[in-house]
Design a protein around this motif. Structure first.
Motif, short mmCIF file in Angstrom:
data_model
loop_
_atom_site.label_atom_id
_atom_site.label_comp_id
_atom_site.label_asym_id
_atom_site.label_seq_id
_atom_site.Cartn_x
_atom_site.Cartn_y
_atom_site.Cartn_z
N LEU A 31 0.85 -1.19 0.10
CA LEU A 31 0.07 -0.04 -0.17
C LEU A 31 0.84 1.30 -0.01
O LEU A 31 1.96 1.35 0.76
CB LEU A 31 -0.91 0.09 1.01
N ALA A 32 0.27 2.18 -0.65
CA ALA A 32 0.94 3.50 -0.63
C ALA A 32 0.79 4.17 0.62
O ALA A 32 0.01 4.24 1.26
CB ALA A 32 0.57 4.56 -1.77
N GLN A 33 1.98 4.72 1.07
CA GLN A 33 2.09 5.43 2.48
C GLN A 33 1.93 6.89 2.39
O GLN A 33 2.37 7.59 1.29
CB GLN A 33 3.23 5.19 3.13
N SER A 34 1.12 7.30 3.16
CA SER A 34 1.07 9.03 3.09
C SER A 34 1.63 9.67 4.58
O SER A 34 1.78 9.08 5.31
CB SER A 34 -0.69 9.15 3.40
N ARG A 35 2.31 10.63 3.96
CA ARG A 35 2.88 11.54 5.03
C ARG A 35 2.18 12.83 5.38
O ARG A 35 1.58 13.39 4.40
CB ARG A 35 4.37 11.64 4.62
N SER A 36 2.16 13.38 6.57
CA SER A 36 1.30 14.69 6.72
C SER A 36 2.20 15.51 6.75
O SER A 36 3.67 15.43 7.12
CB SER A 36 0.67 14.65 8.04
N PHE A 37 2.06 16.90 6.53
CA PHE A 37 2.95 18.41 6.84
C PHE A 37 2.07 19.21 6.74
O PHE A 37 0.87 19.38 6.61
CB PHE A 37 3.85 18.41 5.54
N ARG A 38 2.75 20.35 7.49
CA ARG A 38 1.99 21.85 7.71
C ARG A 38 2.27 22.55 6.72
O ARG A 38 3.64 22.61 6.47
CB ARG A 38 1.89 22.00 9.10
N PHE A 50 -1.67 16.02 3.26
CA PHE A 50 -1.00 14.68 3.23
C PHE A 50 -0.77 14.49 1.62
O PHE A 50 -1.17 14.86 0.91
CB PHE A 50 -2.26 13.70 3.34
N LEU A 51 0.62 13.77 1.70
CA LEU A 51 1.17 13.66 0.20
C LEU A 51 1.16 12.14 0.42
O LEU A 51 1.95 11.30 1.11
CB LEU A 51 2.62 14.24 0.14
N THR A 52 0.89 11.56 -0.57
CA THR A 52 0.84 10.14 -0.62
C THR A 52 1.77 9.83 -1.94
O THR A 52 1.36 10.29 -3.23
CB THR A 52 -0.60 9.28 -1.00
N LEU A 53 2.81 9.01 -1.94
CA LEU A 53 3.62 8.61 -3.10
C LEU A 53 3.37 7.05 -3.42
O LEU A 53 3.04 6.30 -2.61
CB LEU A 53 5.14 8.77 -2.41
N PRO A 54 3.65 6.83 -4.63
CA PRO A 54 3.59 5.30 -5.16
C PRO A 54 4.26 4.60 -4.53
O PRO A 54 5.52 4.89 -4.20
CB PRO A 54 3.94 5.70 -6.69
N PRO A 55 3.70 3.53 -4.35
CA PRO A 55 4.54 2.44 -3.64
C PRO A 55 5.77 1.84 -4.16
O PRO A 55 6.86 1.52 -3.74
CB PRO A 55 3.59 1.18 -3.45
N ARG A 56 5.78 1.96 -5.62
CA ARG A 56 7.08 1.48 -6.33
C ARG A 56 7.27 2.63 -7.12
O ARG A 56 6.97 2.77 -8.43
CB ARG A 56 6.86 0.41 -7.01
N MET A 57 7.98 3.68 -6.59
CA MET A 57 8.47 4.74 -7.56
C MET A 57 9.38 4.64 -8.47
O MET A 57 10.50 3.87 -8.30
CB MET A 57 8.53 5.83 -6.51
N LYS A 58 9.44 5.14 -9.68
CA LYS A 58 10.21 5.21 -10.82
C LYS A 58 10.52 6.69 -11.22
O LYS A 58 9.65 7.04 -12.01
CB LYS A 58 9.95 4.30 -11.72
N GLY A 59 11.40 7.24 -10.67
CA GLY A 59 11.70 8.60 -11.14
C GLY A 59 10.81 9.47 -10.24
O GLY A 59 10.48 9.05 -9.27
N THR A 60 10.50 10.66 -10.96
CA THR A 60 9.81 11.70 -9.91
C THR A 60 8.22 11.46 -10.48
O THR A 60 8.09 11.69 -11.68
CB THR A 60 10.25 12.96 -10.15
N PRO A 61 7.53 11.00 -9.68
CA PRO A 61 6.10 10.69 -10.19
C PRO A 61 5.08 12.20 -10.51
O PRO A 61 5.48 13.14 -9.99
CB PRO A 61 5.28 10.07 -9.08
#
Length: 292
Positions: A31-38, A50-61
Motif C-alpha cells: 500500500l502507498a504510504q501517506s505523510r502529513s505536513f503543515r 497529506f502527500l501519498t507517493l506511489p509504492p513503487r516509484m520510478k523517477g519523479t511521479p
C-alpha cells in the motif's frame, strides 16, 4: 497506512486480541504510504496536508491534486482511502489538503472557510502544492486536478487561478455555478439549509456578481487544458445543469472537454459499476495528459 480492525480488550488484564481485519485481502499488497505536513497559507493560516507517493516509484511521479468535498466540516484522514490507493498504484503522487473550513480543528477554523470558495480555500491548496513541488518529490511539470462535489469545483477553480500550472482537470459532480446551487431540490427542503448556504457562499440576491466571479462556468476562457466532467443525472444536491453549463462554456472557448453521464446516480456513487466506469475514464484521462 491505517486500515483498521476489530479487537477485544480485557479490561482486567489489559490484553488485546484481534478478531478481524478491515479489508483483509489487502494485507499482502503493498500500500502507498501517506505523510502529513503543515504549511502556512498566504495570510498566515496554517493548514495540514497529506502527500501519498506511489509504492513503487520510478523517477519523479506526476502529481494529482485532490481537494476534498464539503467544504465545511469535512476533512481528509490518514486512513485507508480507496481512491488514493488506486491512483497511487497507477504511479501518481496524491496531494490532499485540509484547507480552512475543514473539520477536526474547531469552530473557528471551520468558519474561516465561509465565503472563501475560489479564494482562501484555494490559497491554502496552492500553498501546499508549492511546498510539495519545491521539495522535488513530484514532477511539477505534470500536475492534474481531480475532485468530487466541492472538490470538483476546486479542481476547476485551481486551473482558473493558475492556468499555466496544470495539464488537465477532472470534476466529478462538481459545482460550476455557485448561484445555481440555490435552485436544487435539497435547498427547497428547508429554510435552515438556505440560510446556512447564504452564510457559506453568500446570498444570490445580494452577492450574485461575486458568485459569478468565483464560478468556473463564468471563467471558462481561462481554462485552456483538457477537462473531464462526470455527473449523476439524479443528483439533487449539485444538479445536472452544473455539468451542462460547464460543458457549453468550455466548448464555446474551444477547450477539449469530455463528459460522462451517470444515468441512475445521485450525489455520490450508489452503484459500483458507476464508480468503476468513472475511474476507468479518469485513468485513461490521466495517462493521456500526464503519463505515469
Amino acid at each position: 497506512m491505517i486500515r483498521g480492525g476489530f479487537y477485544v480488550l480485557d479490561i482486567e488484564s489489559g490484553d488485546v486480541e484481534e478478531i478481524g481485519r478491515i479489508r483483509p485481502w489487502l494485507d499482502n499488497n503493498i500500500l502507498a504510504q501517506s505523510r502529513s505536513f503543515r504549511v502556512a497559507s498566504t495570510d498566515g493560516i496554517e493548514v495540514t496536508a497529506f502527500l501519498t507517493l506511489p509504492p513503487r516509484m520510478k523517477g519523479t511521479p506526476p502529481l494529482v491534486v485532490m481537494p476534498h468535498g464539503g467544504p465545511i466540516g469535512v476533512a481528509d484522514q490518514l486512513t485507508y482511502n480507496t481512491d488514493v490507493q488506486y491512483l497511487a498504484r497507477m504511479g501518481y503522487a496524491i496531494l490532499r489538503v485540509n484547507y480552512r473550513g475543514s473539520g477536526g480543528r474547531g469552530t473557528r477554523f471551520e468558519k474561516a472557510g465561509n465565503r472563501q470558495w475560489g479564494r482562501g480555500i484555494e490559497d491554502d491548496i496552492e500553498a501546499a502544492i508549492d511546498q510539495v513541488v519545491s521539495s522535488g518529490l513530484v514532477d511539477g511539470d505534470r500536475i492534474c486536478t481531480h475532485g468530487a462535489s466541492y472538490g470538483g469545483y476546486s479542481a476547476l477553480m485551481l486551473v482558473v487561478r493558475r492556468p499555466e500550472a496544470y495539464r488537465c482537470a477532472s470534476s466529478l459532480m462538481g459545482v460550476s455555478d455557485i448561484a445555481l446551487m440555490f435552485n436544487n431540490d435539497d435547498v427547497f427542503l428547508g429554510e435552515r439549509l438556505v440560510e446556512g448556504m447564504k452564510e457559506r457562499v453568500g446570498n444570490p440576491d445580494e452577492d450574485y456578481v461575486e458568485q459569478v466571479e468565483y464560478s468556473p462556468a463564468y471563467n471558462a476562457e481561462k481554462i485552456r487544458i483538457p477537462v473531464l466532467l462526470a455527473h449523476g443525472r439524479w443528483d439533487r444536491r449539485v444538479d445536472w445543469d452544473h455539468l451542462v453549463r460547464m460543458k457549453i462554456a468550455l466548448e464555446l472557448e474551444g477547450t477539449p472537454v469530455r463528459t460522462i453521464e451517470l444515468a441512475r446516480t445521485g450525489h455520490g456513487f450508489a452503484r459500483s459499476q458507476d464508480r468503476i466506469r468513472y475511474f476507468k475514464a479518469l485513468r485513461e484521462f490521466l495517462l493521456e495528459h500526464i503519463g505515469r
